[in-house]
Design an enzyme around this catalytic site. Structure first.
Site, PDB file in Angstrom:
ATOM      1  N   ASP A  24       0.837  -1.209   0.000  1.00  0.00           N
ATOM      2  CA  ASP A  24       0.000   0.000   0.000  1.00  0.00           C
ATOM      3  C   ASP A  24       0.869   1.255   0.000  1.00  0.00           C
ATOM      4  OD1 ASP A  24      -2.279   1.484   0.024  1.00  0.00           O
ATOM      5  OD2 ASP A  24      -2.795   1.094   2.118  1.00  0.00           O
ATOM      6  N   GLY A  25       0.347   2.316  -0.607  1.00  0.00           N
ATOM      7  CA  GLY A  25       1.023   3.618  -0.539  1.00  0.00           C
ATOM      8  C   GLY A  25       1.669   4.082  -1.836  1.00  0.00           C
ATOM      9  N   GLY A  27       0.224   5.392  -4.485  1.00  0.00           N
ATOM     10  CA  GLY A  27      -0.378   6.676  -4.886  1.00  0.00           C
ATOM     11  C   GLY A  27       0.189   7.814  -4.058  1.00  0.00           C
ATOM     12  N   ARG A  28       0.291   7.617  -2.741  1.00  0.00           N
ATOM     13  CA  ARG A  28       0.808   8.681  -1.858  1.00  0.00           C
ATOM     14  C   ARG A  28       2.277   8.976  -2.145  1.00  0.00           C
ATOM     15  NH1 ARG A  28      -1.325   5.910   3.299  1.00  0.00           N
ATOM     16  NH2 ARG A  28      -1.895   4.402   1.701  1.00  0.00           N
ATOM     17  N   TRP A  29       3.016   7.916  -2.447  1.00  0.00           N
ATOM     18  CA  TRP A  29       4.439   8.087  -2.787  1.00  0.00           C
ATOM     19  C   TRP A  29       4.566   9.019  -3.993  1.00  0.00           C
ATOM     20  CZ3 TRP A  29       7.628   7.405  -6.935  1.00  0.00           C
ATOM     21  CH2 TRP A  29       9.005   7.307  -6.689  1.00  0.00           C
ATOM     22  N   HIS A  41       3.193   3.220  -8.888  1.00  0.00           N
ATOM     23  CA  HIS A  41       3.044   1.784  -9.159  1.00  0.00           C
ATOM     24  C   HIS A  41       4.320   1.229  -9.803  1.00  0.00           C
ATOM     25  CE1 HIS A  41      -1.007   1.962  -7.830  1.00  0.00           C
ATOM     26  NE2 HIS A  41      -1.496   2.605  -8.863  1.00  0.00           N
ATOM     27  N   ASN A  72     -10.592  -2.996  -6.468  1.00  0.00           N
ATOM     28  CA  ASN A  72      -9.795  -2.065  -7.283  1.00  0.00           C
ATOM     29  C   ASN A  72     -10.374  -1.780  -8.676  1.00  0.00           C
ATOM     30  OD1 ASN A  72      -6.567  -3.126  -5.957  1.00  0.00           O
ATOM     31  ND2 ASN A  72      -7.837  -1.392  -5.381  1.00  0.00           N
ATOM     32  N   ARG A 192       1.796  -5.041   6.138  1.00  0.00           N
ATOM     33  CA  ARG A 192       1.084  -3.988   5.404  1.00  0.00           C
ATOM     34  C   ARG A 192       1.899  -2.703   5.501  1.00  0.00           C
ATOM     35  NH1 ARG A 192      -5.136  -2.599   4.485  1.00  0.00           N
ATOM     36  NH2 ARG A 192      -4.781  -0.849   3.090  1.00  0.00           N
ATOM     37  N   ARG A 198      -5.304  -2.119   8.495  1.00  0.00           N
ATOM     38  CA  ARG A 198      -6.494  -2.883   8.123  1.00  0.00           C
ATOM     39  C   ARG A 198      -6.055  -4.120   7.347  1.00  0.00           C
ATOM     40  NH1 ARG A 198      -7.861   2.271   6.626  1.00  0.00           N
ATOM     41  NH2 ARG A 198      -7.180   1.913   4.489  1.00  0.00           N
ATOM     42  N   GLU A 211       1.206 -13.557  12.176  1.00  0.00           N
ATOM     43  CA  GLU A 211       1.713 -12.373  12.868  1.00  0.00           C
ATOM     44  C   GLU A 211       1.509 -11.186  11.937  1.00  0.00           C
ATOM     45  OE1 GLU A 211       2.997 -12.064  15.893  1.00  0.00           O
ATOM     46  OE2 GLU A 211       2.896 -14.210  16.334  1.00  0.00           O
TER      47      GLU A 211
HETATM   48  C1  FPP Z   1      -1.848   0.128  -3.426  1.00  0.00           C
HETATM   49  O1  FPP Z   1      -1.380   1.444  -3.469  1.00  0.00           O
HETATM   50  C2  FPP Z   1      -1.283  -0.647  -4.514  1.00  0.00           C
HETATM   51  C3  FPP Z   1      -1.995  -1.250  -5.506  1.00  0.00           C
HETATM   52  C4  FPP Z   1      -3.450  -1.204  -5.584  1.00  0.00           C
HETATM   53  C5  FPP Z   1      -1.351  -1.979  -6.601  1.00  0.00           C
HETATM   54  C6  FPP Z   1      -0.107  -2.694  -6.273  1.00  0.00           C
HETATM   55  C7  FPP Z   1       0.671  -2.857  -7.524  1.00  0.00           C
HETATM   56  C8  FPP Z   1       2.002  -2.810  -7.648  1.00  0.00           C
HETATM   57  C9  FPP Z   1       2.911  -2.735  -6.506  1.00  0.00           C
HETATM   58  C10 FPP Z   1       2.689  -2.809  -8.970  1.00  0.00           C
HETATM   59  C11 FPP Z   1       2.442  -3.948  -9.878  1.00  0.00           C
HETATM   60  C12 FPP Z   1       2.427  -5.289  -9.236  1.00  0.00           C
HETATM   61  C13 FPP Z   1       3.284  -6.290  -9.511  1.00  0.00           C
HETATM   62  C14 FPP Z   1       3.102  -7.598  -8.858  1.00  0.00           C
HETATM   63  C15 FPP Z   1       4.408  -6.156 -10.434  1.00  0.00           C
HETATM   64  P1  FPP Z   1      -2.423   2.624  -3.677  1.00  0.00           P
HETATM   65  O2  FPP Z   1      -2.470   2.942  -5.130  1.00  0.00           O
HETATM   66  O3  FPP Z   1      -3.740   2.268  -3.075  1.00  0.00           O
HETATM   67  O4  FPP Z   1      -1.730   3.760  -2.865  1.00  0.00           O
HETATM   68  P2  FPP Z   1      -2.432   4.947  -2.037  1.00  0.00           P
HETATM   69  O5  FPP Z   1      -3.244   4.302  -0.943  1.00  0.00           O
HETATM   70  O6  FPP Z   1      -1.274   5.724  -1.518  1.00  0.00           O
HETATM   71  O7  FPP Z   1      -3.264   5.704  -3.027  1.00  0.00           O
END
Ligand code: FPP
Length: 245
Positions: A24-25, A27-29, A41, A72, A192, A198, A211
């Site tokens: 997670d994170g 988008g924020r990054w 991503h 998603n 997480r 969550r 764990e």
């Molecule tokens: C959550 O961050 C991340 C996702 C919904 C997608 C995860 C995908 C990747 C890490 C890249 C592709 C995957 C692979 C296996 C190569 P978010 O977008 O919800 O972030 P935010 O909560 O900060 O908006």
């Protein structure tokens, strides 16, 4: 037994067999840097590569990643398209690494919902790696924990209808057998990132005794060092599975 062997044995005991991660994170990054979400991503994909490598180094056998949830699909179409093409890129570029390390690729989730091109690429790599036994990379795609349980219950109900399953004998083991990857052991450690605390519908059945490790680090910044810190924390915990000391 040499001291070295003893230490190695101890180290192995402390290493989780199965690590599951809610990445997670992203988008924020990206937002913090004034970049489009997709850049987050992309960097997140680099973290996937780094963590996969760290699993090989430390002896973690199963790595399950929450790459795309059933929820998603409501994201903007362009973001979904971007994520799907990242997945294809990842599968193509990482395939040799899977072969080199004898790692099997598997998918869990409603795979039929994925774009045909993703399915094609994923099935190709899954087929090519299905005989490997050194490790498993399990990607959760169009995955939901409740959906997985509902899918299992539907299959069991069908079995009851055709009299292949005795309803009186349905127990925890039966349900486990109808999950997406029934032979995979439950995660020992669930990580997480990004400070959220969550479970978000991830592996609901399988994490009963896992764990949990939460970190504020955003997924694109979660690399080998951060993974090692999580493993260290895990090794300090004492798991009792409901038993006494
Ligand atoms: C959550 O961050 C991340 C996702 C919904 C997608 C995860 C995908 C990747 C890490 C890249 C592709 C995957 C692979 C296996 C190569 P978010 O977008 O919800 O972030 P935010 O909560 O900060 O908006």
């Amino acid at each position: 037994m040499t001291d070295e062997k003893r230490t190695e044995g101890k180290r192995k005991e402390c290493v989780p067999r199965h690590v599951a991660i809610i990445m997670d994170g992203n988008g924020r990054w990206a937002k913090k840097r004034g970049l489009p979400r997709l850049k987050g991503h992309e960097q997140g994909s680099e973290s996937v590569r780094a963590v996969l490598r760290a699993c090989r180094k430390t002896g973690v056998k199963y790595l399950t990643l929450y790459a795309f949830s059933v929820e998603n699909w409501i994201r903007p179409k362009a973001e979904i398209r971007g994520l799907m093409s990242l997945l294809i890129r990842f599968l193509r570029s990482e395939e040799h690494e899977l072969h080199d390390n004898k790692v099997r690729l598997r998918l869990i989730g409603r795979i039929d919902d994925l774009p045909k091109e993703v399915q094609k690429e994923a099935f190709r790599v899954m087929k090519a790696t299905e005989h490997y036994e050194s490790g498993q990379l399990i990607l959760a795609l169009s995955y939901g924990g409740r959906t997985e349980i509902a899918d299992a219950v539907r299959k069991i109900a069908r079995g009851v209808k055709t009299m292949e399953i005795d309803p009186e004998k349905v127990d925890e083991k039966t349900i486990g057998q109808y999950l997406y990857a029934p032979d995979v052991p439950d995660p020992d450690l669930l990580i997480r990132t990004s400070g959220e605390m969550r479970v978000s519908n991830f592996l609901l059945w399988q994490i009963s005794y896992s764990e949990f490790y939460f970190t504020n680090v955003l997924w694109p910044d979660f690399r080998e060092k951060q993974f090692m810190e999580a493993l260290e924390e895990y090794s300090r915990r004492h798991r009792r599975f409901g038993d006494v000391e």
